[in-house]
Design a protein around this motif. Sequence first.
Motif, PDB file in Angstrom:
ATOM      1  N   GLN A 148       4.350  -3.509  -0.733  1.00 61.42           N
ATOM      2  CA  GLN A 148       5.315  -2.419  -0.783  1.00 61.42           C
ATOM      3  C   GLN A 148       6.592  -2.849  -1.500  1.00 61.42           C
ATOM      4  OE1 GLN A 148       4.935   1.000   0.676  1.00 61.42           O
ATOM      5  NE2 GLN A 148       6.390   0.956  -1.029  1.00 61.42           N
ATOM      6  N   GLN A 149       7.034  -4.070  -1.223  1.00 54.93           N
ATOM      7  CA  GLN A 149       8.220  -4.587  -1.894  1.00 54.93           C
ATOM      8  C   GLN A 149       7.995  -4.690  -3.401  1.00 54.93           C
ATOM      9  OE1 GLN A 149       8.621  -8.247   0.251  1.00 54.93           O
ATOM     10  NE2 GLN A 149       9.845  -7.342   1.903  1.00 54.93           N
ATOM     11  N   ALA A 150       6.795  -5.120  -3.798  1.00 56.09           N
ATOM     12  CA  ALA A 150       6.495  -5.242  -5.222  1.00 56.09           C
ATOM     13  C   ALA A 150       6.535  -3.878  -5.904  1.00 56.09           C
ATOM     14  CB  ALA A 150       5.128  -5.897  -5.417  1.00 56.09           C
ATOM     15  N   LEU A 151       5.957  -2.878  -5.271  1.00 51.60           N
ATOM     16  CA  LEU A 151       5.992  -1.529  -5.848  1.00 51.60           C
ATOM     17  C   LEU A 151       7.420  -1.004  -5.918  1.00 51.60           C
ATOM     18  CD1 LEU A 151       2.889   0.209  -4.208  1.00 51.60           C
ATOM     19  CD2 LEU A 151       3.096  -0.728  -6.519  1.00 51.60           C
ATOM     20  N   ASP A 152       8.199  -1.278  -4.885  1.00 50.29           N
ATOM     21  CA  ASP A 152       9.600  -0.843  -4.887  1.00 50.29           C
ATOM     22  C   ASP A 152      10.355  -1.462  -6.053  1.00 50.29           C
ATOM     23  OD1 ASP A 152       9.137   0.610  -2.586  1.00 50.29           O
ATOM     24  OD2 ASP A 152      10.058  -0.845  -1.231  1.00 50.29           O
ATOM     25  N   ARG A 153      10.183  -2.772  -6.252  1.00 56.23           N
ATOM     26  CA  ARG A 153      10.942  -3.477  -7.283  1.00 56.23           C
ATOM     27  C   ARG A 153      10.456  -3.141  -8.689  1.00 56.23           C
ATOM     28  NH1 ARG A 153      11.986  -9.306  -4.127  1.00 56.23           N
ATOM     29  NH2 ARG A 153      13.025  -8.321  -2.340  1.00 56.23           N
ATOM     30  N   LEU A 154       9.217  -2.672  -8.785  1.00 55.66           N
ATOM     31  CA  LEU A 154       8.716  -2.198 -10.075  1.00 55.66           C
ATOM     32  C   LEU A 154       9.102  -0.736 -10.319  1.00 55.66           C
ATOM     33  CD1 LEU A 154       5.133  -3.768 -10.062  1.00 55.66           C
ATOM     34  CD2 LEU A 154       6.993  -4.354 -11.644  1.00 55.66           C
ATOM     35  N   GLY A 155       9.669  -0.098  -9.291  1.00 52.66           N
ATOM     36  CA  GLY A 155      10.067   1.300  -9.417  1.00 52.66           C
ATOM     37  C   GLY A 155       8.893   2.262  -9.429  1.00 52.66           C
ATOM     38  N   LEU A 156       7.790   1.879  -8.769  1.00 49.11           N
ATOM     39  CA  LEU A 156       6.568   2.672  -8.837  1.00 49.11           C
ATOM     40  C   LEU A 156       6.155   3.290  -7.498  1.00 49.11           C
ATOM     41  CD1 LEU A 156       4.466   0.276 -11.114  1.00 49.11           C
ATOM     42  CD2 LEU A 156       5.569   2.427 -11.778  1.00 49.11           C
ATOM     43  N   THR A 157       6.969   3.139  -6.478  1.00 45.63           N
ATOM     44  CA  THR A 157       6.578   3.589  -5.143  1.00 45.63           C
ATOM     45  C   THR A 157       6.247   5.081  -5.121  1.00 45.63           C
ATOM     46  OG1 THR A 157       7.927   1.867  -4.126  1.00 45.63           O
ATOM     47  CG2 THR A 157       7.313   3.754  -2.749  1.00 45.63           C
ATOM     48  N   ILE A 198      -7.831 -10.877 -11.635  1.00 39.51           N
ATOM     49  CA  ILE A 198      -6.693 -10.897 -10.724  1.00 39.51           C
ATOM     50  C   ILE A 198      -5.390 -11.043 -11.514  1.00 39.51           C
ATOM     51  CG2 ILE A 198      -8.063 -11.915  -8.861  1.00 39.51           C
ATOM     52  CD1 ILE A 198      -6.559 -14.537  -9.332  1.00 39.51           C
ATOM     53  N   TRP A 199      -4.340 -10.560 -10.896  1.00 41.71           N
ATOM     54  CA  TRP A 199      -2.980 -10.758 -11.399  1.00 41.71           C
ATOM     55  C   TRP A 199      -2.179 -11.356 -10.260  1.00 41.71           C
ATOM     56  CZ3 TRP A 199       1.500  -7.128 -10.549  1.00 41.71           C
ATOM     57  CH2 TRP A 199       2.655  -7.535 -11.274  1.00 41.71           C
ATOM     58  N   ILE A 200      -1.670 -12.555 -10.453  1.00 39.11           N
ATOM     59  CA  ILE A 200      -0.826 -13.174  -9.434  1.00 39.11           C
ATOM     60  C   ILE A 200       0.548 -12.525  -9.530  1.00 39.11           C
ATOM     61  CG2 ILE A 200       0.180 -15.305  -8.573  1.00 39.11           C
ATOM     62  CD1 ILE A 200      -2.171 -16.808  -9.820  1.00 39.11           C
ATOM     63  N   VAL A 201       0.912 -11.804  -8.506  1.00 41.82           N
ATOM     64  CA  VAL A 201       2.158 -11.043  -8.523  1.00 41.82           C
ATOM     65  C   VAL A 201       3.334 -12.015  -8.559  1.00 41.82           C
ATOM     66  CG1 VAL A 201       3.554  -9.337  -7.296  1.00 41.82           C
ATOM     67  CG2 VAL A 201       1.046  -9.202  -7.210  1.00 41.82           C
ATOM     68  N   PRO A 202       4.255 -11.849  -9.525  1.00 45.44           N
ATOM     69  CA  PRO A 202       5.417 -12.747  -9.599  1.00 45.44           C
ATOM     70  C   PRO A 202       6.182 -12.777  -8.278  1.00 45.44           C
ATOM     71  CG  PRO A 202       5.273 -11.407 -11.574  1.00 45.44           C
ATOM     72  CD  PRO A 202       4.247 -10.862 -10.623  1.00 45.44           C
ATOM     73  N   LYS A 203       6.559 -13.965  -7.862  1.00 37.01           N
ATOM     74  CA  LYS A 203       7.189 -14.109  -6.553  1.00 37.01           C
ATOM     75  C   LYS A 203       8.545 -13.422  -6.462  1.00 37.01           C
ATOM     76  CE  LYS A 203       4.587 -18.158  -5.127  1.00 37.01           C
ATOM     77  NZ  LYS A 203       4.605 -19.556  -4.622  1.00 37.01           N
ATOM     78  N   GLY A 204       9.151 -13.132  -7.608  1.00 37.49           N
ATOM     79  CA  GLY A 204      10.406 -12.416  -7.579  1.00 37.49           C
ATOM     80  C   GLY A 204      10.276 -10.960  -7.180  1.00 37.49           C
ATOM     81  N   LEU A 205       9.041 -10.456  -7.088  1.00 38.79           N
ATOM     82  CA  LEU A 205       8.817  -9.056  -6.727  1.00 38.79           C
ATOM     83  C   LEU A 205       8.678  -8.836  -5.226  1.00 38.79           C
ATOM     84  CD1 LEU A 205       6.379  -7.836  -9.546  1.00 38.79           C
ATOM     85  CD2 LEU A 205       8.845  -7.408  -9.326  1.00 38.79           C
ATOM     86  N   TYR A 206       8.619  -9.914  -4.442  1.00 37.01           N
ATOM     87  CA  TYR A 206       8.484  -9.755  -2.985  1.00 37.01           C
ATOM     88  C   TYR A 206       9.108 -10.946  -2.279  1.00 37.01           C
ATOM     89  CZ  TYR A 206       4.437 -12.878  -3.629  1.00 37.01           C
ATOM     90  OH  TYR A 206       3.623 -13.930  -3.969  1.00 37.01           O
ATOM     91  N   GLU A 207       9.449 -10.724  -1.037  1.00 38.61           N
ATOM     92  CA  GLU A 207      10.041 -11.799  -0.247  1.00 38.61           C
ATOM     93  C   GLU A 207       8.978 -12.853   0.071  1.00 38.61           C
ATOM     94  OE1 GLU A 207      13.325 -11.989   0.425  1.00 38.61           O
ATOM     95  OE2 GLU A 207      13.416 -10.213  -0.863  1.00 38.61           O
ATOM     96  N   PRO A 208       9.359 -14.137   0.177  1.00 43.13           N
ATOM     97  CA  PRO A 208       8.371 -15.181   0.467  1.00 43.13           C
ATOM     98  C   PRO A 208       7.558 -14.877   1.726  1.00 43.13           C
ATOM     99  CG  PRO A 208      10.487 -16.148  -0.109  1.00 43.13           C
ATOM    100  CD  PRO A 208      10.722 -14.672   0.023  1.00 43.13           C
ATOM    101  N   ILE A 209       6.261 -15.112   1.636  1.00 42.04           N
ATOM    102  CA  ILE A 209       5.369 -14.873   2.777  1.00 42.04           C
ATOM    103  C   ILE A 209       5.194 -16.184   3.533  1.00 42.04           C
ATOM    104  CG2 ILE A 209       3.176 -13.910   3.542  1.00 42.04           C
ATOM    105  CD1 ILE A 209       2.942 -12.557   0.802  1.00 42.04           C
ATOM    106  N   ALA A 210       6.200 -16.535   4.323  1.00 45.83           N
ATOM    107  CA  ALA A 210       6.121 -17.735   5.156  1.00 45.83           C
ATOM    108  C   ALA A 210       5.284 -17.416   6.383  1.00 45.83           C
ATOM    109  CB  ALA A 210       7.514 -18.183   5.569  1.00 45.83           C
ATOM    110  N   GLN A 211       4.190 -18.126   6.546  1.00 45.05           N
ATOM    111  CA  GLN A 211       3.279 -17.882   7.666  1.00 45.05           C
ATOM    112  C   GLN A 211       3.544 -18.932   8.745  1.00 45.05           C
ATOM    113  OE1 GLN A 211      -0.231 -15.969   4.864  1.00 45.05           O
ATOM    114  NE2 GLN A 211      -0.756 -17.044   6.739  1.00 45.05           N
TER     115      GLN A 211
END
Length: 254
Positions: A148-157, A198-211
């Motif tokens: 969702q964050q990636a879509l938001d930052r791409l302006g595509l939501t 596959i496309w590895i989504v650039p990390k700048g498009l979403y917050e780090p996924i710390a598990q």
Amino acid sequence: MSITPRRIAAIIGLVVGLALPGAVRAETVHVAVAANFTAVAEQLALLFAAETDHHLVYSFGATGQLYAQISQGAPYAVLLAADAARPSRAIAEGFGVAGTQFTYAVGALALYSRSLDVRDGAAVLRSGGFNKLAMADPQSAPYGLAAQQALDRLGLTAALAPKLVIGQNITQTLQFVESGNAEAGFVGLSQVAGKTGIWIVPKGLYEPIAQDAVLLNPGRDSAAARAFLAFLRSETAHRVIEAAGYDFSSGPPQ
């Protein structure tokens, strides 16, 4: 009371049994595991059992769903979440053991398709040349939130909202793509490592996924549960986690 040969044999058997490593100390540990970590967790269970004789029983699901079960009294000894927020919340709300939370893996988001060339994923998303795009539920699945964050930052939501198919967790999201119910979908990189398309989504498009992992109250006094958490921080576990497409950290969450 006379001591018969049978009684002597029974006493010897008990003493020998107590002395054997793992004979009575082996435990079963119930672990709640974020769905994206399924394949890695299964590999780690085999290695952990070989090393300790302890047995892991997993329940897989979206992190939010697992946390709801924990808050309702599910007897999990350990939580392996797909975020840092739920383990922190578990401690704050009295379900987790303070001082036991740590980051066991850092995930990456990927766009995956079996029918489209998504190597330039941003261009594919902007084109809208597909009927359905799958993602996990952002409310319960951290990888869904990242999508969702990636879509938001791409302006595509707004533009892509009518095309979205929402999975309960990241495993179901992958199934949507594999089955053809969605032409493309946001999944964990670890789920599609080694695949084409596959496309590895650039990390700048979403917050780090710390598990993060945390010891839960039912496991507070379990030597096996604590041993499993220690095992997750071992070089053996790190090699498996890294090979599956994750980064990892033994330090406290940031």
